[in-house]
Design a protein around this motif. Structure first.
Motif, PDB file in Angstrom:
ATOM      1  N   TYR A  41     -96.138  89.336  -9.561  1.00  0.00           N
ATOM      2  CA  TYR A  41     -97.571  89.321  -9.848  1.00  0.00           C
ATOM      3  C   TYR A  41     -97.933  89.986 -11.177  1.00  0.00           C
ATOM      4  CZ  TYR A  41     -98.267  87.864  -4.998  1.00  0.00           C
ATOM      5  OH  TYR A  41     -98.241  87.180  -3.813  1.00  0.00           O
ATOM      6  N   LEU A  42     -97.323  91.130 -11.447  1.00  0.00           N
ATOM      7  CA  LEU A  42     -97.751  91.917 -12.600  1.00  0.00           C
ATOM      8  C   LEU A  42     -97.378  91.345 -13.970  1.00  0.00           C
ATOM      9  CD1 LEU A  42     -97.301  95.608 -11.429  1.00  0.00           C
ATOM     10  CD2 LEU A  42     -99.422  94.412 -11.950  1.00  0.00           C
ATOM     11  N   PRO A  43     -96.195  90.728 -14.147  1.00  0.00           N
ATOM     12  CA  PRO A  43     -95.827  90.275 -15.499  1.00  0.00           C
ATOM     13  C   PRO A  43     -96.889  89.437 -16.221  1.00  0.00           C
ATOM     14  CG  PRO A  43     -93.909  90.187 -14.095  1.00  0.00           C
ATOM     15  CD  PRO A  43     -95.065  90.543 -13.196  1.00  0.00           C
ATOM     16  N   PRO A  44     -97.481  88.392 -15.607  1.00  0.00           N
ATOM     17  CA  PRO A  44     -98.498  87.639 -16.352  1.00  0.00           C
ATOM     18  C   PRO A  44     -99.767  88.453 -16.621  1.00  0.00           C
ATOM     19  CG  PRO A  44     -98.361  86.861 -14.073  1.00  0.00           C
ATOM     20  CD  PRO A  44     -97.205  87.768 -14.288  1.00  0.00           C
ATOM     21  N   ILE A  45    -100.104  89.366 -15.708  1.00  0.00           N
ATOM     22  CA  ILE A  45    -101.277  90.216 -15.910  1.00  0.00           C
ATOM     23  C   ILE A  45    -101.022  91.198 -17.058  1.00  0.00           C
ATOM     24  CG2 ILE A  45    -102.753  91.966 -14.848  1.00  0.00           C
ATOM     25  CD1 ILE A  45    -102.162  90.600 -12.154  1.00  0.00           C
ATOM     26  N   ILE A  46     -99.829  91.795 -17.081  1.00  0.00           N
ATOM     27  CA  ILE A  46     -99.471  92.715 -18.166  1.00  0.00           C
ATOM     28  C   ILE A  46     -99.467  91.991 -19.500  1.00  0.00           C
ATOM     29  CG2 ILE A  46     -97.644  94.181 -19.091  1.00  0.00           C
ATOM     30  CD1 ILE A  46     -99.035  95.378 -16.676  1.00  0.00           C
ATOM     31  N   SER A  47     -98.989  90.758 -19.488  1.00  0.00           N
ATOM     32  CA  SER A  47     -98.966  89.965 -20.720  1.00  0.00           C
ATOM     33  C   SER A  47    -100.364  89.801 -21.296  1.00  0.00           C
ATOM     34  CB  SER A  47     -98.342  88.596 -20.440  1.00  0.00           C
ATOM     35  OG  SER A  47     -98.378  87.787 -21.597  1.00  0.00           O
ATOM     36  N   LEU A  62     -93.235 100.854 -12.273  1.00  0.00           N
ATOM     37  CA  LEU A  62     -92.268 101.425 -11.332  1.00  0.00           C
ATOM     38  C   LEU A  62     -92.418 100.768  -9.971  1.00  0.00           C
ATOM     39  CD1 LEU A  62     -92.757 105.194 -12.224  1.00  0.00           C
ATOM     40  CD2 LEU A  62     -90.966 103.670 -13.045  1.00  0.00           C
ATOM     41  N   SER A  63     -91.298 100.518  -9.314  1.00  0.00           N
ATOM     42  CA  SER A  63     -91.296  99.899  -7.992  1.00  0.00           C
ATOM     43  C   SER A  63     -91.133 100.963  -6.922  1.00  0.00           C
ATOM     44  CB  SER A  63     -90.154  98.885  -7.901  1.00  0.00           C
ATOM     45  OG  SER A  63     -90.010  98.419  -6.583  1.00  0.00           O
ATOM     46  N   CYS A  64     -92.106 101.027  -5.985  1.00  0.00           N
ATOM     47  CA  CYS A  64     -91.990 101.940  -4.849  1.00  0.00           C
ATOM     48  C   CYS A  64     -92.947 101.507  -3.745  1.00  0.00           C
ATOM     49  CB  CYS A  64     -92.253 103.394  -5.256  1.00  0.00           C
ATOM     50  SG  CYS A  64     -93.735 103.669  -6.219  1.00  0.00           S
ATOM     51  N   HIS A  65     -92.752 102.066  -2.559  1.00  0.00           N
ATOM     52  CA  HIS A  65     -93.565 101.685  -1.411  1.00  0.00           C
ATOM     53  C   HIS A  65     -94.940 102.341  -1.471  1.00  0.00           C
ATOM     54  CE1 HIS A  65     -90.262  99.558   0.334  1.00  0.00           C
ATOM     55  NE2 HIS A  65     -89.495 100.624   0.306  1.00  0.00           N
ATOM     56  N   SER A  66     -95.853 101.849  -0.658  1.00  0.00           N
ATOM     57  CA  SER A  66     -97.257 102.255  -0.740  1.00  0.00           C
ATOM     58  C   SER A  66     -97.458 103.756  -0.587  1.00  0.00           C
ATOM     59  CB  SER A  66     -98.076 101.506   0.308  1.00  0.00           C
ATOM     60  OG  SER A  66     -98.153 100.134   0.001  1.00  0.00           O
ATOM     61  N   ASP A  67     -96.757 104.394   0.365  1.00  0.00           N
ATOM     62  CA  ASP A  67     -96.923 105.830   0.559  1.00  0.00           C
ATOM     63  C   ASP A  67     -96.552 106.603  -0.703  1.00  0.00           C
ATOM     64  OD1 ASP A  67     -97.793 105.448   3.123  1.00  0.00           O
ATOM     65  OD2 ASP A  67     -95.887 105.960   4.078  1.00  0.00           O
ATOM     66  N   THR A  73     -98.853 104.243 -16.601  1.00  0.00           N
ATOM     67  CA  THR A  73     -97.773 104.037 -15.644  1.00  0.00           C
ATOM     68  C   THR A  73     -98.348 103.364 -14.404  1.00  0.00           C
ATOM     69  OG1 THR A  73     -96.618 106.003 -16.441  1.00  0.00           O
ATOM     70  CG2 THR A  73     -95.957 105.132 -14.292  1.00  0.00           C
ATOM     71  N   ILE A  74     -97.773 102.226 -14.049  1.00  0.00           N
ATOM     72  CA  ILE A  74     -98.245 101.432 -12.918  1.00  0.00           C
ATOM     73  C   ILE A  74     -97.159 101.428 -11.850  1.00  0.00           C
ATOM     74  CG2 ILE A  74     -99.056  99.164 -12.170  1.00  0.00           C
ATOM     75  CD1 ILE A  74     -99.741  98.653 -15.166  1.00  0.00           C
ATOM     76  N   ALA A  75     -97.533 101.769 -10.634  1.00  0.00           N
ATOM     77  CA  ALA A  75     -96.580 101.780  -9.524  1.00  0.00           C
ATOM     78  C   ALA A  75     -97.019 100.776  -8.472  1.00  0.00           C
ATOM     79  CB  ALA A  75     -96.488 103.174  -8.909  1.00  0.00           C
ATOM     80  N   ALA A  76     -96.069  99.983  -7.988  1.00  0.00           N
ATOM     81  CA  ALA A  76     -96.384  98.937  -7.015  1.00  0.00           C
ATOM     82  C   ALA A  76     -95.109  98.563  -6.273  1.00  0.00           C
ATOM     83  CB  ALA A  76     -96.966  97.714  -7.714  1.00  0.00           C
ATOM     84  N   SER A  77     -95.274  97.739  -5.248  1.00  0.00           N
ATOM     85  CA  SER A  77     -94.108  97.272  -4.502  1.00  0.00           C
ATOM     86  C   SER A  77     -93.275  96.333  -5.375  1.00  0.00           C
ATOM     87  CB  SER A  77     -94.551  96.536  -3.237  1.00  0.00           C
ATOM     88  OG  SER A  77     -95.255  95.348  -3.585  1.00  0.00           O
ATOM     89  N   GLU A  78     -92.045  96.095  -4.941  1.00  0.00           N
ATOM     90  CA  GLU A  78     -91.118  95.253  -5.698  1.00  0.00           C
ATOM     91  C   GLU A  78     -91.685  93.855  -5.932  1.00  0.00           C
ATOM     92  OE1 GLU A  78     -87.841  94.241  -7.861  1.00  0.00           O
ATOM     93  OE2 GLU A  78     -88.239  96.218  -7.013  1.00  0.00           O
ATOM     94  N   ILE A  79     -92.347  93.303  -4.926  1.00  0.00           N
ATOM     95  CA  ILE A  79     -92.871  91.944  -5.060  1.00  0.00           C
ATOM     96  C   ILE A  79     -93.933  91.867  -6.154  1.00  0.00           C
ATOM     97  CG2 ILE A  79     -94.540  92.301  -3.192  1.00  0.00           C
ATOM     98  CD1 ILE A  79     -94.319  89.340  -2.559  1.00  0.00           C
TER      99      ILE A  79
END
Length: 295
Positions: A104-110, A124-129, A93-99
């Motif tokens: 950024y993540l789709p080509p890396i996940i590919s 999952l999209s969420c803020h840093s805290d 499970t990877i959590a990061a900001s919406e951007i």
């Protein structure tokens, strides 16, 4: 107290027959008898008694039987957890900001899934805290945050440093001088409610570059700022990587050439103990390669 003796007792308590217990465990019957006697001596209590040809549990034997099932259930649970953390985990499970989730993540996940096609990835999209809290609670396996975590037990790695850029639409740039742009239009910046480190770095950039800001509009996402700039609302302050395509196409134009060593750092974070999980460690390594490629 030896687990092998408890296991033999557990089977004997279920079958109430030492001969069948020996067959079930593939032991010689004297071995079963010896292990049961060893356990009885350790507890200083008899665990079985016989009436004719029938074998029964003593009250103490019934108590020990109840706890052996709890003990071996916990051992099974422990072994399952160890198996997960020893490289057999098949979901991360990877959590990061919406951007990051969007751009950024789709080509890396590919690329990651080409090497590890059996691993399921949740993003999952969420803020840093929230990302940091999720990593600490083990809810998330990998996190991407702005800045660094500086938390005990969390390993972080700065994999991306982004330059700030001030952009306006091609339409505004063709009609106004830079000074007139700042006098006439607001600076569109991040909202303080959601961005801690991000917002702080942005303000330091504005102050260090001595930008002639008269009015501001605060927005809570990179996408909103970019769209506002494209729609001629004002001067967008963004990271360069996020608008590189719009700058290349001419839709957005940098309004100032700013020399600044202030860059927005983005870190990959993970619990140190999870780096022995193959699926997680492999993603960590790919993200490190991503930074090397960017440099």
């Amino acid at each position: 107290m030896e687990l092998r003796n408890l296991k033999t007792f557990q089977v004997a308590a279920r079958l109430l027959n030492f001969t069948k217990t020996a067959e079930d465990l593939n032991f010689a019957q004297p071995t079963v008898t010896a292990q049961i006697q060893s356990l009885e001596q350790e507890l200083n209590q008899p665990l079985f008694f016989r009436v004719g040809k029938n074998t029964f549990l003593t009250p103490v034997g019934k108590t020990v039987e109840k706890y052996t099932y709890q003990i071996f259930s916990l051992i099974d649970e422990m072994e399952q957890e160890i198996q997960k953390t020893s490289g057999e985990q098949k979901t991360i499970t990877i959590a990061a900001s919406e951007i990051f989730c969007t751009y950024y993540l789709p080509p890396i996940i590919s690329e990651y899934l080409k090497a590890f096609p059996d691993v399921q990835v949740k993003i999952l999209s969420c803020h840093s805290d929230a990302v940091i809290k999720g990593i600490e609670s083990t809810e998330y396996d990998i996190g991407i945050i702005t800045g660094k975590s500086n938390r005990s037990g969390i390993k972080d790695y700065v994999f991306l440093e982004e330059e700030w850029v001030l952009v306006v639409s091609k339409n505004l740039y063709s009609q106004y001088t830079v000074d007139h742009l700042f006098e006439t239009f607001p600076l569109i910046e991040y909202n303080d409610n959601h961005f801690g480190y991000h917002y702080k770095q942005m303000k330091e950039f504005i102050n260090k570059c001595r930008l002639p800001v008269h009015r501001t509009i605060e927005m809570s996402s990179d996408e909103a700022i970019k769209k506002a700039a494209l729609n001629h609302i004002g001067i967008g302050l963004l990271t360069k990587n996020f608008v590189v395509e719009e700058i290349s196409s001419g839709e957005l134009v940098p309004v100032l050439s700013l020399e600044s060593d202030l860059k927005l750092k983005n870190s990959l974070i993970v619990l140190e103990e999870k780096l022995n999980v193959t699926a997680i460690k492999s993603f960590w390594d790919i993200m490190q390669s991503y930074r090397a490629a960017k440099n």
